[in-house]
Design a protein around this motif. Structure first.
Motif, PDB file in Angstrom:
ATOM      1  N   GLN A  67       0.832  -1.205   0.000  1.00  0.00           N
ATOM      2  CA  GLN A  67       0.000   0.000   0.000  1.00  0.00           C
ATOM      3  C   GLN A  67       0.871   1.262   0.000  1.00  0.00           C
ATOM      4  O   GLN A  67       0.601   2.225  -0.714  1.00  0.00           O
ATOM      5  CB  GLN A  67      -0.929   0.008   1.214  1.00  0.00           C
ATOM      6  CG  GLN A  67      -1.949   1.130   1.187  1.00  0.00           C
ATOM      7  CD  GLN A  67      -2.940   1.022   2.344  1.00  0.00           C
ATOM      8  OE1 GLN A  67      -2.764   0.206   3.233  1.00  0.00           O
ATOM      9  NE2 GLN A  67      -3.970   1.855   2.320  1.00  0.00           N
ATOM     10  N   THR A  68       1.914   1.266   0.826  1.00  0.00           N
ATOM     11  CA  THR A  68       2.803   2.437   0.895  1.00  0.00           C
ATOM     12  C   THR A  68       3.496   2.660  -0.441  1.00  0.00           C
ATOM     13  O   THR A  68       3.607   3.807  -0.925  1.00  0.00           O
ATOM     14  CB  THR A  68       3.859   2.228   1.998  1.00  0.00           C
ATOM     15  OG1 THR A  68       3.184   2.019   3.246  1.00  0.00           O
ATOM     16  CG2 THR A  68       4.783   3.425   2.099  1.00  0.00           C
ATOM     17  N   LEU A  69       3.982   1.596  -1.064  1.00  0.00           N
ATOM     18  CA  LEU A  69       4.611   1.730  -2.374  1.00  0.00           C
ATOM     19  C   LEU A  69       3.613   2.244  -3.404  1.00  0.00           C
ATOM     20  O   LEU A  69       3.986   2.957  -4.344  1.00  0.00           O
ATOM     21  CB  LEU A  69       5.179   0.365  -2.811  1.00  0.00           C
ATOM     22  CG  LEU A  69       6.396  -0.132  -2.029  1.00  0.00           C
ATOM     23  CD1 LEU A  69       6.719  -1.569  -2.406  1.00  0.00           C
ATOM     24  CD2 LEU A  69       7.611   0.761  -2.271  1.00  0.00           C
ATOM     25  N   GLY A  70       2.347   1.899  -3.219  1.00  0.00           N
ATOM     26  CA  GLY A  70       1.319   2.420  -4.116  1.00  0.00           C
ATOM     27  C   GLY A  70       1.169   3.927  -4.006  1.00  0.00           C
ATOM     28  O   GLY A  70       0.917   4.614  -5.003  1.00  0.00           O
ATOM     29  N   GLY A 110       4.185  12.773  -3.668  1.00  0.00           N
ATOM     30  CA  GLY A 110       5.066  13.649  -4.433  1.00  0.00           C
ATOM     31  C   GLY A 110       5.499  13.002  -5.731  1.00  0.00           C
ATOM     32  O   GLY A 110       5.389  11.791  -5.930  1.00  0.00           O
ATOM     33  N   GLU A 111       5.948  13.869  -6.650  1.00  0.00           N
ATOM     34  CA  GLU A 111       6.376  13.408  -7.945  1.00  0.00           C
ATOM     35  C   GLU A 111       7.711  12.660  -7.833  1.00  0.00           C
ATOM     36  O   GLU A 111       8.600  13.051  -7.073  1.00  0.00           O
ATOM     37  CB  GLU A 111       6.533  14.591  -8.900  1.00  0.00           C
ATOM     38  CG  GLU A 111       5.228  15.282  -9.256  1.00  0.00           C
ATOM     39  CD  GLU A 111       4.297  14.383 -10.037  1.00  0.00           C
ATOM     40  OE1 GLU A 111       4.804  13.521 -10.807  1.00  0.00           O
ATOM     41  OE2 GLU A 111       3.070  14.513  -9.881  1.00  0.00           O
ATOM     42  N   LEU A 112       7.843  11.592  -8.622  1.00  0.00           N
ATOM     43  CA  LEU A 112       9.068  10.791  -8.655  1.00  0.00           C
ATOM     44  C   LEU A 112       9.605  10.772 -10.068  1.00  0.00           C
ATOM     45  O   LEU A 112       8.854  10.890 -11.051  1.00  0.00           O
ATOM     46  CB  LEU A 112       8.803   9.362  -8.184  1.00  0.00           C
ATOM     47  CG  LEU A 112       8.291   9.180  -6.750  1.00  0.00           C
ATOM     48  CD1 LEU A 112       8.014   7.706  -6.502  1.00  0.00           C
ATOM     49  CD2 LEU A 112       9.306   9.690  -5.729  1.00  0.00           C
ATOM     50  N   SER A 113      10.896  10.591 -10.138  1.00  0.00           N
ATOM     51  CA  SER A 113      11.511  10.483 -11.449  1.00  0.00           C
ATOM     52  C   SER A 113      11.167   9.125 -12.073  1.00  0.00           C
ATOM     53  O   SER A 113      10.682   8.204 -11.407  1.00  0.00           O
ATOM     54  CB  SER A 113      13.031  10.631 -11.330  1.00  0.00           C
ATOM     55  OG  SER A 113      13.561   9.545 -10.591  1.00  0.00           O
ATOM     56  N   GLU A 114      11.471   9.019 -13.377  1.00  0.00           N
ATOM     57  CA  GLU A 114      11.180   7.770 -14.089  1.00  0.00           C
ATOM     58  C   GLU A 114      11.970   6.603 -13.493  1.00  0.00           C
ATOM     59  O   GLU A 114      11.454   5.489 -13.367  1.00  0.00           O
ATOM     60  CB  GLU A 114      11.534   7.947 -15.566  1.00  0.00           C
ATOM     61  CG  GLU A 114      11.166   6.744 -16.405  1.00  0.00           C
ATOM     62  CD  GLU A 114      11.442   6.968 -17.877  1.00  0.00           C
ATOM     63  OE1 GLU A 114      11.470   5.950 -18.612  1.00  0.00           O
ATOM     64  OE2 GLU A 114      11.635   8.116 -18.304  1.00  0.00           O
ATOM     65  N   LYS A 115      13.227   6.841 -13.121  1.00  0.00           N
ATOM     66  CA  LYS A 115      14.045   5.802 -12.510  1.00  0.00           C
ATOM     67  C   LYS A 115      13.486   5.374 -11.164  1.00  0.00           C
ATOM     68  O   LYS A 115      13.445   4.178 -10.833  1.00  0.00           O
ATOM     69  CB  LYS A 115      15.474   6.318 -12.348  1.00  0.00           C
ATOM     70  CG  LYS A 115      16.476   5.268 -11.887  1.00  0.00           C
ATOM     71  CD  LYS A 115      16.629   4.175 -12.912  1.00  0.00           C
ATOM     72  CE  LYS A 115      17.736   3.187 -12.524  1.00  0.00           C
ATOM     73  NZ  LYS A 115      17.876   2.095 -13.496  1.00  0.00           N
TER      74      LYS A 115
END
Length: 559
Positions: free
Chosen positions: A346-349, A357-362
């Motif tokens: 769930q947290t990873l979701g 927050g926004e994450l990079s593609e990597k």
């Protein structure tokens, strides 16, 4: 052949002209060709008068095939008896020095099987009759004799000698056979005694093992009544059922041993005593004592009635306690692992959907990898939990009427996209003349779905591109007449197939693919499928040939 020997009664007297003529006649007769016959005898003629022996030898040489030896001195004849062994001896009654009866008595002592004939005058007839009774003379012939009567007497005498000789040989052979039989009997009695000692030793050893083993041993009649118990079994009967060995005798086995229920369904212990090629092993209860029973027929010959059964019982209380602790540990472990795994997924979701927050593609790629790993780990935990629920008997099936045809239609639609992606053909078909929705069983829909998804998914994974997978439904007769028909579901592929050596372990725990191709799964899918099918009173199996594909089948009882 005729041979005459002249006695030496008058050694100093020259032969008369008549005697010389007789000797020439004798020589001429000797040179005459013998009369051929299939069987000849040896005849001695003894008479002190040369005219008698000459006339007899002349007549016999011309009219019979026998070897005739003439003697004018009985002592000379006696010296040749043991050498030539005559069949018939013809002797004159009155001879100087040694009369006929005395001579024939000596011949009888040397050659008992020879036939003795006495030539006698009318005056000696009484003595001749007495000699027949005392000496054992075959018969007497009065002088002058009748040639035909004499020849007939000789032939009868020869036949008698042959019969006596044959009888003597037979008696000797019988005596030797009797002695050989006696020797054989002595040897046989020795072997029997030795074998008896060996059997007694073996019996004592077996009796010692039976009486001192920690396992309980029961013997049963063909009617499944107890016939004997060993001390260990007697002790358990006393502790758990308050029965002595004598009281347990003749009791039906079902009053002593019971089978634990399977999936809440009672079972009859009589089912274990079906005649099979090998022994059967099952868990039974004696009162509340858990035992492992090994059941064997006392005779494995299929062409004769079974004389009964032997049941070897082993206390598995400690093993059951260990299994219970293991199940509790695994249940607790898998249950406690589910919560942190679910929380992690769930947290990873939250990271993946941008909530945090926004994450990079990597970063997103790493988040997806972590999520997938956690989901696979959660799947393994769920499978382990299901496996141990079935093994411990704690899985409660939610039974309802299930349309297997509709369920398989739904599953094939869900997996068709995966098959198309692998350029495979996935087809569902029925071999009966009624709609798919008519294939109904009583079962747990979700658990059955787990089985079919696993089988069809495996077929897709282990079949190369452009392969074909068929899911086939067919109704078939039930081996138990009171029951309804069975439903056979087959998942057929044309993949690489399964090696014959891998098939026996395919449905065991942690069996991952085959020796030719391993899967990346847990190795519990087919094992759990077997547990589910057997909980539904069904069967699961596989038929496969390398290079030609596999045919997995599930057989379930219908409504």
């Amino acid at each position: 052949m005729v041979h005459c020997t002249v006695g030496a009664y008058n050694n100093n007297v020259s032969p008369s002209p008549q005697e010389t003529m007789n000797q020439q006649a004798q020589t001429a007769s000797t040179d005459a060709p013998p009369v051929l016959a299939s069987r000849t005898g040896v005849i001695f003629i003894v008479d002190d008068e040369m005219m008698v022996t000459l006339s007899l030898q002349t007549m016999l040489s011309l009219e019979t095939p026998h070897q005739v030896h003439c003697f004018n001195n009985p002592q000379d004849a006696l010296e040749q008896v043991s050498v030539m062994r005559p069949d018939v001896v013809i002797s004159d009654f009155s001879m100087p020095g040694l009369d006929g009866i005395q001579f024939l008595r000596k011949v009888k002592a040397l050659l008992p099987e020879s036939t003795l004939i006495l030539l006698t005058g009318y005056a000696d007839k009484k003595n001749a009759i007495e000699a027949i009774n005392t000496v054992g003379i075959y018969r007497y012939i009065e002088k002058p004799w009748d040639n035909e009567d004499l020849k007939l007497s000789i032939e009868n005498g020869l036949e008698r000698s042959r019969l006596v000789g044959d009888l003597k040989t037979s008696v000797a052979e019988l005596s030797e056979a009797r002695r050989s039989l006696e020797r054989h009997n002595v040897h046989l009695e020795s072997l029997v005694a030795e074998r008896t000692r060996d059997l007694q030793d073996t019996y004592q050893k077996l009796q010692s093992i039976v009486n001192n083993t920690a396992d309980g041993i029961l013997t049963l009649s063909p009617q499944l009544t107890i016939t004997s118990v060993n001390p260990a079994a007697s002790q358990w009967l006393g502790q758990k059922l308050n029965l002595t060995a004598a009281q347990a005798a003749a009791k039906p086995i079902q009053t002593v041993l019971t089978l634990p229920p399977a999936n809440g369904q009672p079972r009859r212990i009589e089912e274990l005593f079906q005649i099979t090629p090998g022994p059967q092993t099952a868990e039974v209860l004696l009162g509340d004592l858990p035992l492992e029973a090994n059941i064997s027929a006392l005779s494995a010959q299929s062409d004769m009635a079974t004389p009964g059964f032997v049941v070897v019982l082993r206390d598995i209380t400690q093993r059951k306690d260990i299994e219970r602790l293991r199940d509790d540990f695994m249940s607790t472990l898998t249950h406690d692992l589910r919560t942190p795994l679910l929380a992690a997924i769930q947290t990873l979701g939250f990271f993946a959907d941008g909530t945090l927050g926004e994450l990079s593609e990597k970063q997103l790629e790493l988040i997806h990898m972590l999520t997938q790993s956690n989901r696979e780990l959660l799947g393994l935990v769920n499978v382990l939990l299901e496996v141990y629920k079935y093994e411990s008997g704690r899985q409660n099936l939610i039974l309802d009427t299930v349309s297997v045809g509709d369920l398989l239609e739904q599953i094939t639609q869900e997996l068709e996209a995966l098959a198309r992606h692998r350029e495979q053909t996935l087809r569902l078909e029925s071999l009966d003349d009624f709609p798919l929705s008519e294939y109904r069983v009583r079962g747990d829909k979700q658990e059955l779905k787990r089985v079919f998804v696993n089988l069809i998914g495996n077929a897709i994974n282990f079949t190369p591109k452009n392969g074909q997978i068929q899911v086939v439904l067919q109704q078939e007769s039930n081996a138990n007449p009171p029951q309804g028909p069975n439903l056979r579901i087959q998942v057929i592929d044309n993949g690489r197939g399964i090696p014959a050596a891998d098939i026996p372990v395919l449905f065991q725990r942690f069996s991952q693919g085959t020796s030719k191709q391993r899967s990346s799964g847990s190795g519990l899918g087919l094992y759990l499928s077997r547990q589910i099918v057997e909980a539904h009173q069904g069967q699961i199996g596989v038929e496969s040939e390398e290079g030609k594909g596999s045919r997995f089948f599930v057989v379930l009882p219908t409504l």
